[in-house]
Write a protein that holds these residues in place. Structure first.
Motif, mmCIF file in Angstrom:
data_model
loop_
_atom_site.group_PDB
_atom_site.id
_atom_site.type_symbol
_atom_site.label_atom_id
_atom_site.label_comp_id
_atom_site.label_asym_id
_atom_site.label_seq_id
_atom_site.Cartn_x
_atom_site.Cartn_y
_atom_site.Cartn_z
ATOM 1 N N ASP A 287 7.226 27.275 -8.978
ATOM 2 C CA ASP A 287 6.218 28.249 -8.568
ATOM 3 C C ASP A 287 4.831 27.772 -8.988
ATOM 4 O O ASP A 287 4.576 27.579 -10.181
ATOM 5 C CB ASP A 287 6.495 29.609 -9.212
ATOM 6 C CG ASP A 287 7.846 30.189 -8.815
ATOM 7 O OD1 ASP A 287 8.488 29.637 -7.906
ATOM 8 O OD2 ASP A 287 8.239 31.211 -9.402
ATOM 9 N N TRP A 288 3.964 27.571 -8.047
ATOM 10 C CA TRP A 288 2.574 27.246 -8.359
ATOM 11 C C TRP A 288 1.729 27.397 -7.098
ATOM 12 O O TRP A 288 2.233 27.623 -6.006
ATOM 13 C CB TRP A 288 2.445 25.824 -8.924
ATOM 14 C CG TRP A 288 2.463 24.714 -7.923
ATOM 15 C CD1 TRP A 288 1.394 24.121 -7.328
ATOM 16 C CD2 TRP A 288 3.619 24.077 -7.359
ATOM 17 N NE1 TRP A 288 1.804 23.142 -6.450
ATOM 18 C CE2 TRP A 288 3.165 23.093 -6.448
ATOM 19 C CE3 TRP A 288 4.996 24.222 -7.550
ATOM 20 C CZ2 TRP A 288 4.034 22.293 -5.729
ATOM 21 C CZ3 TRP A 288 5.860 23.425 -6.827
ATOM 22 C CH2 TRP A 288 5.376 22.471 -5.936
ATOM 23 N N ARG A 289 0.409 27.269 -7.289
ATOM 24 C CA ARG A 289 -0.541 27.338 -6.176
ATOM 25 C C ARG A 289 -1.347 26.047 -6.126
ATOM 26 O O ARG A 289 -1.767 25.521 -7.159
ATOM 27 C CB ARG A 289 -1.481 28.527 -6.355
ATOM 28 C CG ARG A 289 -2.379 28.783 -5.149
ATOM 29 C CD ARG A 289 -3.294 29.968 -5.390
ATOM 30 N NE ARG A 289 -2.557 31.203 -5.489
ATOM 31 C CZ ARG A 289 -2.156 31.947 -4.461
ATOM 32 N NH1 ARG A 289 -2.412 31.528 -3.222
ATOM 33 N NH2 ARG A 289 -1.502 33.075 -4.642
ATOM 34 N N THR A 290 -1.553 25.522 -4.924
ATOM 35 C CA THR A 290 -2.319 24.288 -4.788
ATOM 36 C C THR A 290 -3.785 24.539 -5.146
ATOM 37 O O THR A 290 -4.298 25.654 -4.989
ATOM 38 C CB THR A 290 -2.237 23.732 -3.358
ATOM 39 O OG1 THR A 290 -2.802 24.686 -2.446
ATOM 40 C CG2 THR A 290 -0.791 23.453 -2.964
ATOM 41 N N THR A 291 -4.457 23.471 -5.592
ATOM 42 C CA THR A 291 -5.862 23.588 -5.989
ATOM 43 C C THR A 291 -6.768 22.585 -5.281
ATOM 44 O O THR A 291 -7.959 22.815 -5.137
ATOM 45 C CB THR A 291 -6.012 23.402 -7.512
ATOM 46 O OG1 THR A 291 -5.473 22.124 -7.880
ATOM 47 C CG2 THR A 291 -5.266 24.504 -8.262
ATOM 48 N N ARG A 292 -6.208 21.454 -4.834
ATOM 49 C CA ARG A 292 -7.045 20.407 -4.241
ATOM 50 C C ARG A 292 -6.833 20.254 -2.740
ATOM 51 O O ARG A 292 -7.594 19.566 -2.063
ATOM 52 C CB ARG A 292 -6.752 19.057 -4.919
ATOM 53 C CG ARG A 292 -7.098 19.009 -6.392
ATOM 54 C CD ARG A 292 -6.827 17.617 -6.967
ATOM 55 N NE ARG A 292 -5.410 17.271 -6.922
ATOM 56 C CZ ARG A 292 -4.859 16.433 -6.057
ATOM 57 N NH1 ARG A 292 -5.594 15.837 -5.135
ATOM 58 N NH2 ARG A 292 -3.560 16.176 -6.100
ATOM 59 N N TYR B 254 8.224 31.482 5.419
ATOM 60 C CA TYR B 254 6.784 31.766 5.433
ATOM 61 C C TYR B 254 6.597 33.019 6.285
ATOM 62 O O TYR B 254 6.639 32.962 7.501
ATOM 63 C CB TYR B 254 6.028 30.565 6.010
ATOM 64 C CG TYR B 254 4.728 30.881 6.713
ATOM 65 C CD1 TYR B 254 3.766 31.697 6.128
ATOM 66 C CD2 TYR B 254 4.441 30.342 7.961
ATOM 67 C CE1 TYR B 254 2.585 31.985 6.774
ATOM 68 C CE2 TYR B 254 3.257 30.606 8.619
ATOM 69 C CZ TYR B 254 2.332 31.437 8.023
ATOM 70 O OH TYR B 254 1.160 31.714 8.668
ATOM 71 N N LEU B 255 6.473 34.157 5.618
ATOM 72 C CA LEU B 255 6.349 35.415 6.340
ATOM 73 C C LEU B 255 5.019 36.110 6.071
ATOM 74 O O LEU B 255 4.772 37.189 6.581
ATOM 75 C CB LEU B 255 7.519 36.348 5.993
ATOM 76 C CG LEU B 255 8.901 35.822 6.420
ATOM 77 C CD1 LEU B 255 9.999 36.761 5.968
ATOM 78 C CD2 LEU B 255 8.974 35.611 7.927
ATOM 79 N N GLU B 256 4.167 35.489 5.248
ATOM 80 C CA GLU B 256 2.807 35.993 5.077
ATOM 81 C C GLU B 256 1.881 34.812 4.845
ATOM 82 O O GLU B 256 2.280 33.795 4.264
ATOM 83 C CB GLU B 256 2.714 36.989 3.930
ATOM 84 C CG GLU B 256 3.014 36.414 2.564
ATOM 85 C CD GLU B 256 2.848 37.455 1.467
ATOM 86 O OE1 GLU B 256 1.813 37.409 0.766
ATOM 87 O OE2 GLU B 256 3.741 38.304 1.333
ATOM 88 N N PRO B 257 0.634 34.893 5.311
ATOM 89 C CA PRO B 257 -0.276 33.746 5.222
ATOM 90 C C PRO B 257 -0.469 33.257 3.791
ATOM 91 O O PRO B 257 -0.643 34.041 2.854
ATOM 92 C CB PRO B 257 -1.591 34.302 5.795
ATOM 93 C CG PRO B 257 -1.165 35.398 6.710
ATOM 94 C CD PRO B 257 0.033 36.021 6.048
ATOM 95 N N GLY B 258 -0.407 31.938 3.641
ATOM 96 C CA GLY B 258 -0.695 31.319 2.365
ATOM 97 C C GLY B 258 0.436 31.298 1.364
ATOM 98 O O GLY B 258 0.281 30.749 0.274
ATOM 99 N N SER B 259 1.585 31.852 1.714
ATOM 100 C CA SER B 259 2.681 31.961 0.755
ATOM 101 C C SER B 259 3.987 31.488 1.374
ATOM 102 O O SER B 259 4.365 31.935 2.458
ATOM 103 C CB SER B 259 2.831 33.416 0.299
ATOM 104 O OG SER B 259 3.867 33.543 -0.661
ATOM 105 N N GLY C 229 -5.566 28.280 -1.289
ATOM 106 C CA GLY C 229 -4.505 27.295 -1.318
ATOM 107 C C GLY C 229 -3.178 27.833 -0.834
ATOM 108 O O GLY C 229 -3.090 28.928 -0.292
ATOM 109 N N VAL C 230 -2.147 27.024 -1.027
ATOM 110 C CA VAL C 230 -0.780 27.426 -0.684
ATOM 111 C C VAL C 230 -0.068 27.845 -1.961
ATOM 112 O O VAL C 230 -0.057 27.103 -2.947
ATOM 113 C CB VAL C 230 -0.005 26.261 -0.022
ATOM 114 C CG1 VAL C 230 1.472 26.632 0.163
ATOM 115 C CG2 VAL C 230 -0.631 25.884 1.313
#
Length: 335
Positions: A51-56, A128-133, A42-43
């Protein structure tokens, strides 16, 4: 609502994460390392919106199914190719073009004659300087509209939908607001040339004066082209016309205001982020647009022309220039 976000850079990934959090079914069209990272975990969004990470969220390298709305968040120089690639899936779909420069909505409308296309100007600053973050350094408003008139019913409807996920305002005179954003985007070139943050560039008095000159050229080009500037970021047609008449030593107050609003978290600017990811920049649609519009109005924009050339030089060489080197390469101009 089923929403596609085409372009997984800083802004596209931010929108995708916020839309998922608001309950929408989101497809994020990505490439390369970003596609692999988002597919795997996820992102991860941090900073101003929490602050969180996507799940769907679903990551894909191509849009192959119908959606209710598409956000086009690729860089301006990649818009035509993205529209061509996804044209079949987007036919008849409302498309929101989230893009810098002046031509995004027209480019989309020409490529998708069966779709209703409108535009968004986002003041969100994200890195956005690294993938996914992605880190949001400045949470801010996103403005929706099209043309020079008042916002129509469709713009108002989608502003209400998107406003459940992030701050949105439907505005009139969208074309004028695009020009105002073009002035704001003069913040990007010098960080890309020097490798410094926007705040560091503005903190250097001589670079700040260069930035003020580039902003003044942008405003003067708009005035010469008959533009009524839209209200954005505390700027308005009235105060931008005043700024255009000021000597640059007074005009440097404008970049100082922007730096104060950014706070202390270093903001690299979107153009520098593109360089650090090894991607082409959209400088031809920012400072380069000022050069073209000034030429159409019958005059030159030498500072913007020089900054555009220097960004292309850094793209080619991979080497940033020191402030002293930048200043030595710029044209001498009267106050």
């Amino acid at each position: 609502m089923r929403i596609a976000v085409i372009g997984a850079g800083a802004l596209g990934s931010t929108f995708a994460a916020l839309l998922e959090k608001a309950g929408h079914d989101v497809i994020l069209v990505a490439r390369g390392a970003q596609l692999a990272a988002v597919s795997a975990s996820g992102v991860r969004l941090s900073g101003g919106f929490g602050d969180w990470r996507t799940t769907r969220l679903v990551a894909a390298n191509r849009l192959n199914e119908p959606v209710d709305l598409a956000l086009l968040t690729v860089k301006a120089q990649d818009a035509a190719a993205a529209l061509h690639e996804h044209g079949a899936a987007l036919a008849g779909t409302p498309v929101l073009v989230v893009q810098n420069g002046l031509d995004g909505v027209k480019t989309a409308s020409d490529a998708l004659p069966d779709s209703s296309c409108f535009g968004a100007l986002s003041i969100i600053a994200a890195s956005y300087l690294e993938p996914g973050s992605v880190t949001v350094t400045t949470p801010a408003m996103t403005y929706l509209g099209r043309g020079t008139g008042k916002p129509d019913a469709e713009v108002l409807r989608f502003a209400a939908v998107l406003g459940e996920a992030f701050p949105v305002q439907a505005i009139g005179n969208f074309v004028g607001a695009q020009w105002t954003k073009l002035v704001v985007n003069q913040l990007n070139a010098l960080p890309a040339i020097t490798g410094l943050s926007v705040q560091e560039v503005i903190g250097n008095r001589r670079l700040r004066l260069v930035m003020a000159r580039s902003m003044r050229e942008a405003v003067r080009a708009g005035i010469a082209r008959g533009i009524r500037f839209g209200s954005l970021q505390g700027l308005s047609d009235r105060n931008l016309r005043l700024f255009a008449r000021l000597p640059v030593v007074l005009g440097q107050a404008l970049p100082l205001v922007f730096a104060a609003r950014m706070g202390s978290v270093p903001n690299p600017g979107s153009t520098l982020q593109s360089l650090k990811r090894g991607q082409r920049t959209e400088i031809d649609f920012l400072n380069g647009a000022v050069v073209r519009e000034a030429r159409l109005a019958g005059f030159h924009a030498p500072v913007n022309a020089a900054l555009t050339a220097l960004v292309h030089e850094v793209e080619s060489t991979g080497q940033f220039l020191s402030p002293a080197e930048v200043l030595a390469r710029l044209p001498r101009l009267p106050r």
